[in-house]
Design a protein around this motif. Sequence first.
Motif, short mmCIF file in Angstrom:
data_model
loop_
_atom_site.label_atom_id
_atom_site.label_comp_id
_atom_site.label_asym_id
_atom_site.label_seq_id
_atom_site.Cartn_x
_atom_site.Cartn_y
_atom_site.Cartn_z
N THR A 1 60.12 45.17 62.12
CA THR A 1 58.98 44.57 62.82
C THR A 1 58.68 45.31 64.12
O THR A 1 57.53 45.36 64.57
N ALA B 1 62.10 36.90 55.22
CA ALA B 1 60.68 36.68 55.52
C ALA B 1 60.53 35.88 56.82
O ALA B 1 59.71 36.21 57.68
N ASP B 2 61.33 34.82 56.95
CA ASP B 2 61.28 34.03 58.19
C ASP B 2 61.59 34.90 59.39
O ASP B 2 60.97 34.74 60.46
N ILE C 1 58.55 37.23 60.10
CA ILE C 1 57.42 36.43 60.61
C ILE C 1 57.72 35.93 62.02
O ILE C 1 56.87 35.98 62.91
N ILE D 1 55.46 37.05 65.26
CA ILE D 1 54.77 36.01 66.04
C ILE D 1 55.21 36.05 67.50
O ILE D 1 54.41 35.81 68.41
N ILE E 1 49.51 33.19 62.24
CA ILE E 1 50.79 33.54 61.62
C ILE E 1 51.60 32.28 61.35
O ILE E 1 52.27 32.16 60.32
N TRP F 1 53.11 31.13 57.82
CA TRP F 1 54.52 30.79 57.61
C TRP F 1 54.66 29.44 56.91
O TRP F 1 55.44 29.30 55.97
N HIS G 1 53.76 29.88 53.31
CA HIS G 1 54.82 30.61 52.62
C HIS G 1 55.98 29.67 52.30
O HIS G 1 56.54 29.68 51.20
N LEU H 1 54.87 41.23 54.00
CA LEU H 1 55.38 41.17 55.38
C LEU H 1 54.86 42.33 56.22
O LEU H 1 54.64 42.21 57.42
N ILE I 1 51.60 41.32 57.70
CA ILE I 1 51.74 40.34 58.78
C ILE I 1 52.26 41.00 60.05
O ILE I 1 51.77 40.75 61.15
N ILE J 1 46.38 40.67 54.63
CA ILE J 1 47.38 39.61 54.57
C ILE J 1 47.04 38.62 53.46
O ILE J 1 47.88 38.26 52.63
#
Lengths: 217, 217, 217, 217
Positions: free
Chosen positions: A24, D15-16, D19, D23, D61, D65, D68, D90, D93, D127
């Motif tokens: 990221t 993924a969490d 994200i 964010i 975002i 989330w 998702h 991802l 995002i 996205i």
Amino acid sequence: MGDVDSETGRLETFADGVIAIAITLLILEVKVPGVPGKRLGADVVHIWPSYAGYVVSFLTIGVIWVNHHHMFKLIRRTTHAFLMLNVVFLMTIAFLPWPTALVAAYIRDPSGRHVAAFVYGLTMVSIAVMFNLVWWYAAGRGRLLVAGIDPAAIARINRSYLMGPIVYGIAAAIAPVNAFVSLSIYAALAVYWLLPGTGPRAVGPSSDGGVRAEETS
Amino acid sequence: MGDVDSETGRLETFADGVIAIAITLLILEVKVPGVPGKRLGADVVHIWPSYAGYVVSFLTIGVIWVNHHHMFKLIRRTTHAFLMLNVVFLMTIAFLPWPTALVAAYIRDPSGRHVAAFVYGLTMVSIAVMFNLVWWYAAGRGRLLVAGIDPAAIARINRSYLMGPIVYGIAAAIAPVNAFVSLSIYAALAVYWLLPGTGPRAVGPSSDGGVRAEETS
Amino acid sequence: MGDVDSETGRLETFADGVIAIAITLLILEVKVPGVPGKRLGADVVHIWPSYAGYVVSFLTIGVIWVNHHHMFKLIRRTTHAFLMLNVVFLMTIAFLPWPTALVAAYIRDPSGRHVAAFVYGLTMVSIAVMFNLVWWYAAGRGRLLVAGIDPAAIARINRSYLMGPIVYGIAAAIAPVNAFVSLSIYAALAVYWLLPGTGPRAVGPSSDGGVRAEETS
Amino acid sequence: MGDVDSETGRLETFADGVIAIAITLLILEVKVPGVPGKRLGADVVHIWPSYAGYVVSFLTIGVIWVNHHHMFKLIRRTTHAFLMLNVVFLMTIAFLPWPTALVAAYIRDPSGRHVAAFVYGLTMVSIAVMFNLVWWYAAGRGRLLVAGIDPAAIARINRSYLMGPIVYGIAAAIAPVNAFVSLSIYAALAVYWLLPGTGPRAVGPSSDGGVRAEETS
């Protein structure tokens, strides 16, 4: 007490964290073009190497994460040395945002682009070598593996993992001669491993203790 | 309701998150050399202190993470004070990217390098002191530990953890006299603790409630 | 399927992630002093407001994390609206690195420091208000709580959470008059809530479905 | 061995992580106003586009989330291709902080704002398209879904997810004509999806294998 049932759980969480952050942080190397002026349309196109670097490195780290994920399905426990090997492996991955920015900054520089492509390749070779060391330590004499994995499957994984250092080593060696060929190989590898049916992930422990083929479509 | 079975779970997750982020942010302190020009090859070599700082601090934080991981295998529950002690501990770890950048920026400055090495050492002493306070609070009168740990093993852990503040305190005290000796000690400690068989991680709860030696090879 | 047994699990993981990142990004606002020169010793002392801001904001976010952790011990499930309230709550927390940097940059500016202290206070009021909204939504008519919590305990929590917006509102209102008094209150609150026996965390679900007092020493 | 019971667990964690980091990195694009001076009050107001961009992108975002999260309640397993699709999702995002900064920097530039709003819209379309591809792959012929979901419910989800690319495509197409209308649509969508009762989250697996409506109030 944290993880009795899943001894590798906290290592996987930590590795996922470092990989997720490294992937990221790549966006921080894509800069907002300088002073507002009437040329933003052209500026946004001009910095395409930044986007390309973002995409290639993001996909590359993503593929590494997926393979790490597959590898850990075969691993049932950890040792101190194994944790440390993983720390060094993560150190090489977390380094990748820097050569990515280097390539994006110097791709238009006739001499600098060779250096940048070479440094990028060296980093990828380091990642691939550490990935192999992590696997060799875990799989050597079945040290940390779950029971019931076919030795032939392990030999197949060994061979497919070994492709990593070799192809990245070749691409890095080409960089001093032709930076664009070298960079194209990095990009092609990221896309290739993204495709279904590639990569060393064809084995998983079956619920009956044997080996099953994994769906790869 | 989050963690009934694993009362320390959310603390471990949070600690892993902060440590993973701090370790990965280290790469942001390695800068892309200035304006593109024909000297990138030399520039990339010239900034070796940035790489060295990245490696030493990454390994150091990695070793701390592994030891935190080992410590929490012995801890079965938390209190408010214990959570707060961990927050302060994490505050000292998350600070490390800054002295790392300071050392890399000032290592060629004959006067600045003493200050930078001293600040780095002070940060490491703070981390080591907080690590001990976290452990002392948990282990004091067996407050938060799992049952069945041999008191002799705890005494052994106490002694080994105490080495941290002492050796980093010595290295910091040397910084005003000779910055390079001081920095070499930091680097040597990171590598030393990386090796198998070192560090305070020789005890874990056995499944029968007693103490077992952990494989450290 | 992700979280059948722990319906709040993924929300807690996401919240922990955002909080852990926000708390760790604080270090990026502590800058390495300008050009190497012989004054690093003085420079490192001169930027004490950056360290102070780092410590106060780190402890503040840490205390919020601990309280969020305690709150979620009482919550057994989520709804769409509850997830969204938590997203807005996290948005206020993730904003804190910016006013922290603002205060550190302007604390020596006779006029700017009032603005910076006020903006910091407004951010803290927003965080505290959102924390209360999250709790009110969860606890209103026992909507999302675990069974068997004493209503008197909930009333006690309500009152203690309400202190947040009030004391931060007072400190923010003081900022235009005296920035240092305002900033001192922020610092004092962070330290105060760090102490054992403070804060709204005296209730947890007992394993027999009733209410137990939590150890706070 | 990591996740036997929850095959999607490690993907959700990763993924969490990505994200949560994307964010939280948004705040790094809100800059501290230049050199200390007597105009901080005005400066802090002047940079309102930075706050607005922070809020809109954070909420956007956040909504993604949450969706998702809802989607993965319906998914029981993964394949290599599904992991890779999620990596690409991802990637789109994690890109959002950059167009957010672009819009904030160029909103006062009469020509640049059109470009910035268009780039923001393109990113949102990417996205939304990837979100749909992830879902289509999982739901196509029920490939990865839990058992017992009503086909009519899946058709309803398909339709509601398809709104994403369409409305963002329209907003992006408007950007070259009127940047403010385009930006207002992005903001309105973030707020709209935040409200209770909106969005494609009305279906979850029931404990008896059938379909239940989820509480959305």
